[in-house]
Motif scaffolding. Structure first.
Motif, PDB file in Angstrom:
ATOM      1  N   ALA A  65     -13.129  20.109   2.507  1.00 53.97           N
ATOM      2  CA  ALA A  65     -14.394  19.400   2.267  1.00 53.97           C
ATOM      3  C   ALA A  65     -14.131  17.978   1.774  1.00 53.97           C
ATOM      4  CB  ALA A  65     -15.235  20.174   1.251  1.00 53.97           C
ATOM      5  N   PHE A  66     -13.145  17.815   0.882  1.00 46.28           N
ATOM      6  CA  PHE A  66     -12.794  16.485   0.369  1.00 46.28           C
ATOM      7  C   PHE A  66     -12.342  15.566   1.505  1.00 46.28           C
ATOM      8  CE2 PHE A  66      -9.055  13.927  -0.914  1.00 46.28           C
ATOM      9  CZ  PHE A  66      -9.712  12.936  -1.628  1.00 46.28           C
ATOM     10  N   LEU A  67     -11.432  16.039   2.363  1.00 46.00           N
ATOM     11  CA  LEU A  67     -10.936  15.229   3.483  1.00 46.00           C
ATOM     12  C   LEU A  67     -12.043  14.916   4.474  1.00 46.00           C
ATOM     13  CD1 LEU A  67      -7.494  17.006   4.081  1.00 46.00           C
ATOM     14  CD2 LEU A  67      -7.926  14.838   2.913  1.00 46.00           C
ATOM     15  N   LEU A  68     -12.929  15.893   4.728  1.00 46.44           N
ATOM     16  CA  LEU A  68     -14.047  15.663   5.654  1.00 46.44           C
ATOM     17  C   LEU A  68     -14.971  14.572   5.121  1.00 46.44           C
ATOM     18  CD1 LEU A  68     -15.702  16.544   8.146  1.00 46.44           C
ATOM     19  CD2 LEU A  68     -16.851  18.188   6.686  1.00 46.44           C
TER      20      LEU A  68
ATOM     21  N   VAL B   9     -14.086  11.476   7.473  1.00 47.25           N
ATOM     22  CA  VAL B   9     -15.032  11.565   8.597  1.00 47.25           C
ATOM     23  C   VAL B   9     -16.383  10.968   8.241  1.00 47.25           C
ATOM     24  CG1 VAL B   9     -16.208  13.143  10.167  1.00 47.25           C
ATOM     25  CG2 VAL B   9     -13.862  13.622   9.466  1.00 47.25           C
ATOM     26  N   LEU B  10     -16.888  11.324   7.057  1.00 47.92           N
ATOM     27  CA  LEU B  10     -18.224  10.867   6.666  1.00 47.92           C
ATOM     28  C   LEU B  10     -18.189   9.585   5.852  1.00 47.92           C
ATOM     29  CD1 LEU B  10     -19.796  14.327   5.783  1.00 47.92           C
ATOM     30  CD2 LEU B  10     -19.839  13.074   7.946  1.00 47.92           C
ATOM     31  N   ASP B  11     -16.987   9.051   5.585  1.00 48.67           N
ATOM     32  CA  ASP B  11     -16.836   7.739   4.952  1.00 48.67           C
ATOM     33  C   ASP B  11     -17.436   7.702   3.553  1.00 48.67           C
ATOM     34  OD1 ASP B  11     -15.818   5.134   5.066  1.00 48.67           O
ATOM     35  OD2 ASP B  11     -17.812   4.326   5.447  1.00 48.67           O
ATOM     36  N   TRP B  12     -17.276   8.780   2.789  1.00 47.21           N
ATOM     37  CA  TRP B  12     -17.734   8.779   1.393  1.00 47.21           C
ATOM     38  C   TRP B  12     -16.727   7.996   0.546  1.00 47.21           C
ATOM     39  CZ3 TRP B  12     -20.647  13.215  -1.264  1.00 47.21           C
ATOM     40  CH2 TRP B  12     -21.721  13.630  -0.461  1.00 47.21           C
ATOM     41  N   ARG B  13     -17.204   7.562  -0.601  1.00 49.94           N
ATOM     42  CA  ARG B  13     -16.287   6.941  -1.551  1.00 49.94           C
ATOM     43  C   ARG B  13     -15.308   7.982  -2.106  1.00 49.94           C
ATOM     44  NH1 ARG B  13     -17.360   1.934  -3.405  1.00 49.94           N
ATOM     45  NH2 ARG B  13     -19.234   0.905  -2.589  1.00 49.94           N
ATOM     46  N   LEU B  14     -14.118   7.508  -2.509  1.00 48.79           N
ATOM     47  CA  LEU B  14     -13.058   8.423  -2.950  1.00 48.79           C
ATOM     48  C   LEU B  14     -13.517   9.291  -4.115  1.00 48.79           C
ATOM     49  CD1 LEU B  14     -10.139   9.446  -2.922  1.00 48.79           C
ATOM     50  CD2 LEU B  14      -9.524   7.500  -4.371  1.00 48.79           C
TER      51      LEU B  14
ATOM     52  N   LEU C 248     -14.047  13.243  -3.976  1.00 49.77           N
ATOM     53  CA  LEU C 248     -13.173  14.047  -4.839  1.00 49.77           C
ATOM     54  C   LEU C 248     -13.986  14.970  -5.734  1.00 49.77           C
ATOM     55  CD1 LEU C 248     -10.282  14.604  -5.768  1.00 49.77           C
ATOM     56  CD2 LEU C 248     -10.523  12.742  -7.413  1.00 49.77           C
ATOM     57  N   MET C 249     -15.106  14.456  -6.292  1.00 45.93           N
ATOM     58  CA  MET C 249     -15.933  15.277  -7.183  1.00 45.93           C
ATOM     59  C   MET C 249     -16.558  16.449  -6.427  1.00 45.93           C
ATOM     60  SD  MET C 249     -17.778  12.328  -9.501  1.00 45.93           S
ATOM     61  CE  MET C 249     -18.787  13.539 -10.341  1.00 45.93           C
TER      62      MET C 249
ATOM     63  N   LYS D 178     -22.265  -2.175  -0.250  1.00 47.95           N
ATOM     64  CA  LYS D 178     -22.050  -0.837  -0.795  1.00 47.95           C
ATOM     65  C   LYS D 178     -22.917   0.175  -0.046  1.00 47.95           C
ATOM     66  CE  LYS D 178     -22.932   1.936  -4.918  1.00 47.95           C
ATOM     67  NZ  LYS D 178     -23.524   1.942  -6.270  1.00 47.95           N
ATOM     68  N   GLY D 179     -22.305   1.260   0.397  1.00 46.41           N
ATOM     69  CA  GLY D 179     -23.029   2.294   1.116  1.00 46.41           C
ATOM     70  C   GLY D 179     -22.935   2.158   2.619  1.00 46.41           C
ATOM     71  N   VAL D 180     -22.303   1.105   3.115  1.00 43.52           N
ATOM     72  CA  VAL D 180     -22.151   0.902   4.563  1.00 43.52           C
ATOM     73  C   VAL D 180     -20.686   1.107   4.923  1.00 43.52           C
ATOM     74  CG1 VAL D 180     -22.382  -0.707   6.479  1.00 43.52           C
ATOM     75  CG2 VAL D 180     -24.096  -0.697   4.655  1.00 43.52           C
ATOM     76  N   GLY D 181     -20.429   2.123   5.745  1.00 42.85           N
ATOM     77  CA  GLY D 181     -19.082   2.381   6.231  1.00 42.85           C
ATOM     78  C   GLY D 181     -18.947   1.947   7.686  1.00 42.85           C
TER      79      GLY D 181
END
Length: 227
Positions: A25-28, A32-37, A41-42, A170-173
């Protein structure tokens, strides 16, 4: 001993699987979904923690490893104790099943609550992932503006000098930047000029309400446009 070994083995495998699910889930979320680290991680850690706690309770509950009452420690040294207990009168005591009923009910309730918590977190993660994927989809060509919407300035291509790096917002990947380019947004000053109706127009076509205002795209774009 066989029961205890089976329980320990089952719990170990369940913990490994739970941790693996959290890592996936963390790697996805991150790749893939371009979330912040930190966010990825959380959420990945939360999913792993739920899996490590819930899976052994749900799938290893039958491997209790309990020994039937009266059979543990029976041997030559216990014969006098057993005989004395049999010969001496004792007050009636509740049966093991009646005495253990509250504890069993408590364990069952905790297991059910943990399972429900895991399902809720998994549902939240799936909803967040679905919303992020929806943001990367191109807007429908047939979408018509409503009374509360106003189409902002759209460009067929970037101006001379090339497009701005919208990923600085911020928020744009990368995927969302591609979607914005496909919609006709290439420069910070385009986004900085949006009003409430323009924001509503873009929100409706990104399929994700409130992201522009929450991440303050307009404020960021005004600062970025000034260099």
């Amino acid at each position: 001993m066989e029961h205890a070994g089976s329980k320990n083995s089952c719990a170990l495998w369940c913990m490994i699987i739970g941790g693996a699910i959290g890592l996936i889930a963390f790697l996805l979320l991150l790749l893939v979904l371009d979330w912040r680290l930190l966010s990825a991680l959380m959420l990945g850690g939360a999913i792993a923690a739920v899996g490590v706690v819930v899976f052994p309770l749900v799938f290893c509950s039958n491997s209790t490893g309990l020994v039937e009452p009266g059979t543990a420690g029976v041997g030559a040294g216990t014969a006098p104790t057993v005989a004395a207990a049999a010969s001496s009168p004792a007050a009636p005591s509740p049966s093991p099943s009646a005495a253990d009923a509250p504890a069993a009910a408590s364990v069952a309730k905790k297991t059910a609550d943990a399972a429900e918590t895991g399902k809720a977190k998994a549902s939240d993660a799936a909803e967040a992932s679905g919303a992020a994927v929806a943001d990367t989809k191109a807007p429908p060509a047939s979408a018509a503006p409503s009374a509360d919407e106003s189409q902002p300035e759209l460009l067929k291509a970037a101006r001379t000098g090339g497009a701005d790096d919208l990923k600085k917002i911020k928020g744009v990947g990368p995927q969302l930047e591609k979607t914005l380019n496909e919609m006709g947004f290439f420069h910070f000053d385009q986004i900085a000029a949006w009003g409430a109706k323009e924001v509503a127009w873009v929100d409706a076509r990104l399929k994700f309400k409130g992201r522009i205002e929450r991440d303050e795209w307009i404020k960021q774009s005004k600062a970025l446009a000034k260099g």
